[in-house]
Design a protein around this motif. Structure first.
Motif, short mmCIF file in Angstrom:
data_model
loop_
_atom_site.label_atom_id
_atom_site.label_comp_id
_atom_site.label_asym_id
_atom_site.label_seq_id
_atom_site.Cartn_x
_atom_site.Cartn_y
_atom_site.Cartn_z
N TYR A 111 26.79 -29.63 -3.02
CA TYR A 111 25.78 -29.18 -3.98
C TYR A 111 26.18 -29.53 -5.41
CZ TYR A 111 22.18 -26.55 -6.32
OH TYR A 111 21.11 -26.22 -7.11
N GLN A 112 27.46 -29.44 -5.73
CA GLN A 112 27.90 -29.73 -7.09
C GLN A 112 27.53 -31.17 -7.48
OE1 GLN A 112 32.23 -29.83 -7.90
NE2 GLN A 112 31.81 -28.29 -9.46
N ASP A 113 27.76 -32.12 -6.58
CA ASP A 113 27.38 -33.50 -6.86
C ASP A 113 25.87 -33.66 -6.93
OD1 ASP A 113 29.96 -34.41 -7.07
OD2 ASP A 113 30.06 -35.23 -5.05
N PHE A 114 25.17 -32.98 -6.04
CA PHE A 114 23.70 -33.00 -6.04
C PHE A 114 23.15 -32.51 -7.38
CE2 PHE A 114 20.07 -30.02 -5.19
CZ PHE A 114 19.09 -30.95 -4.91
N ASP A 115 23.69 -31.43 -7.89
CA ASP A 115 23.27 -30.90 -9.18
C ASP A 115 23.57 -31.90 -10.30
OD1 ASP A 115 22.40 -28.57 -10.94
OD2 ASP A 115 24.44 -28.88 -11.67
N THR A 116 24.73 -32.53 -10.23
CA THR A 116 25.10 -33.52 -11.23
C THR A 116 24.17 -34.72 -11.19
OG1 THR A 116 27.43 -32.86 -11.18
CG2 THR A 116 26.95 -35.05 -12.03
N LEU A 117 23.80 -35.15 -9.98
CA LEU A 117 22.86 -36.27 -9.84
C LEU A 117 21.54 -35.97 -10.54
CD1 LEU A 117 21.95 -38.99 -8.56
CD2 LEU A 117 21.22 -37.65 -6.57
N PHE A 118 21.02 -34.78 -10.35
CA PHE A 118 19.73 -34.44 -10.97
C PHE A 118 19.87 -34.18 -12.46
CE2 PHE A 118 18.18 -34.49 -6.76
CZ PHE A 118 16.81 -34.70 -6.87
N THR A 119 21.02 -33.70 -12.88
CA THR A 119 21.26 -33.58 -14.32
C THR A 119 21.27 -34.95 -14.97
OG1 THR A 119 22.56 -31.54 -14.03
CG2 THR A 119 22.91 -32.77 -16.07
N LEU A 120 21.91 -35.92 -14.29
CA LEU A 120 21.94 -37.28 -14.81
C LEU A 120 20.55 -37.90 -14.78
CD1 LEU A 120 23.40 -39.77 -15.83
CD2 LEU A 120 24.02 -40.31 -13.45
N ARG A 121 19.83 -37.73 -13.68
CA ARG A 121 18.48 -38.27 -13.59
C ARG A 121 17.61 -37.75 -14.72
NH1 ARG A 121 13.81 -36.81 -10.55
NH2 ARG A 121 14.31 -34.74 -11.36
N ASP A 122 17.67 -36.43 -14.98
CA ASP A 122 16.86 -35.83 -16.04
C ASP A 122 17.26 -36.38 -17.41
OD1 ASP A 122 15.60 -34.35 -14.11
OD2 ASP A 122 16.71 -32.50 -14.51
N ALA A 123 18.57 -36.57 -17.61
CA ALA A 123 19.04 -37.09 -18.90
C ALA A 123 18.56 -38.51 -19.14
CB ALA A 123 20.57 -37.03 -18.95
N ILE A 124 18.48 -39.31 -18.07
CA ILE A 124 18.00 -40.69 -18.20
C ILE A 124 16.50 -40.72 -18.45
CG2 ILE A 124 17.69 -42.88 -16.98
CD1 ILE A 124 20.30 -42.22 -15.46
N VAL A 125 15.76 -39.96 -17.64
CA VAL A 125 14.30 -39.99 -17.74
C VAL A 125 13.82 -39.42 -19.07
CG1 VAL A 125 12.18 -39.04 -16.73
CG2 VAL A 125 13.98 -39.93 -15.24
N HIS A 126 14.52 -38.42 -19.58
CA HIS A 126 14.13 -37.77 -20.83
C HIS A 126 15.11 -38.12 -21.95
CE1 HIS A 126 11.28 -35.52 -18.43
NE2 HIS A 126 12.25 -35.11 -17.65
N LEU A 127 15.49 -39.39 -21.99
CA LEU A 127 16.51 -39.84 -22.93
C LEU A 127 16.07 -39.65 -24.38
CD1 LEU A 127 19.31 -41.18 -22.72
CD2 LEU A 127 18.17 -43.38 -23.00
N LYS A 128 16.98 -39.12 -25.17
CA LYS A 128 16.75 -38.91 -26.60
C LYS A 128 17.76 -39.74 -27.39
CE LYS A 128 15.06 -34.16 -26.03
NZ LYS A 128 15.05 -34.19 -24.55
N PRO A 129 17.48 -39.97 -28.68
CA PRO A 129 18.46 -40.70 -29.49
C PRO A 129 19.81 -40.01 -29.42
CG PRO A 129 16.40 -40.46 -30.68
CD PRO A 129 16.27 -39.62 -29.45
N GLU A 130 20.86 -40.80 -29.26
CA GLU A 130 22.21 -40.26 -29.07
C GLU A 130 22.98 -40.34 -30.38
OE1 GLU A 130 26.21 -41.35 -26.47
OE2 GLU A 130 24.32 -42.39 -26.10
#
Length: 209
Positions: A111-130
């Motif tokens: 589950y920990q990796d699963f949660d990280t995968l979706f955290t990464l997916r969300d960060a990519i899809v909703h990318l903001k200026p860094e």
């Protein structure tokens, strides 16, 4: 034309696999800037989103022939969660507890990796200026801790997006899919091995070596 469903999680997973395989020639798995790594991540998450609702359909069909009550329950709960716009994380948590009587340990794999995968997916899809800082982004720190991306050279600025775009991350995302599918498959009774649901779970998802 007879009624039925197209099951598309396998198609999405094949895109993940193809993207990961295209990185096979990259000798250093932690070299950043590999665009196919982002393809693998996004389609791994899409695979799991599709899979969990396909599980509901297959569970309902299996219940009618197999009579295992949790299958009917998980189908009903997943459909209600979908209608209420519940998250993919919630759907997996509910499916696990209905099928096994226990929920995922959020602090452990898979589950920990699963949660990280979706955290990464969300960060990519909703990318903001860094904003450029000396402190690495939190999402980047997670992947560095798992040794899936290299540390940027001291004094060299590099986007977190480029740093996590590695062959190692692509292969990891593929394996997250397999681990989550296996975690639900393991909850089903062993005497259901020849049912359509078990065949569905067993035939489509394979790990990266």
């Amino acid at each position: 034309m007879k009624n039925g469903y197209f099951m598309n999680s396998g198609i999405l997973f094949n895109i993940t696999v193809s993207a990961s395989d295209r990185l096979g020639s990259v000798s250093d798995k932690t070299t950043g800037g590999q665009n196919d790594a982002l393809v693998a991540v996004l389609f791994a998450a899409a695979t799991l989103e599709a899979f969990i609702m396909e599980l509901a359909i297959m569970a309902e069909a299996d219940y009618k022939s197999f009579g295992y009550q949790p299958l009917q329950s998980v189908a009903s709960i997943l459909n209600e969660t979908e209608n209420s716009r519940g998250s993919t994380r919630l759907k997996f948590l509910l499916a696990k507890v209905v099928l096994s009587g226990e929920t995922f340990d959020k602090g452990s794999k898979p589950y920990q990796d699963f949660d990280t995968l979706f955290t990464l997916r969300d960060a990519i899809v909703h990318l903001k200026p860094e904003k450029i800082t000396d402190e690495p982004q939190k999402i980047l720190q997670r992947f560095r801790a798992m040794n899936l991306c290299e540390n940027a050279e001291h004094g060299v600025s590099s986007s977190w997006l480029g740093q996590i775009s590695t062959r190692a991350v692509a292969e990891w995302s593929r394996n997250v899919v397999v681990d989550m599918v296996e975690s639900l498959k393991s909850c089903l009774p062993t005497n259901s091995e020849k049912t359509p649901l078990l065949s569905f779970l067993s035939s489509q998802f394979n790990r990266a070596e």
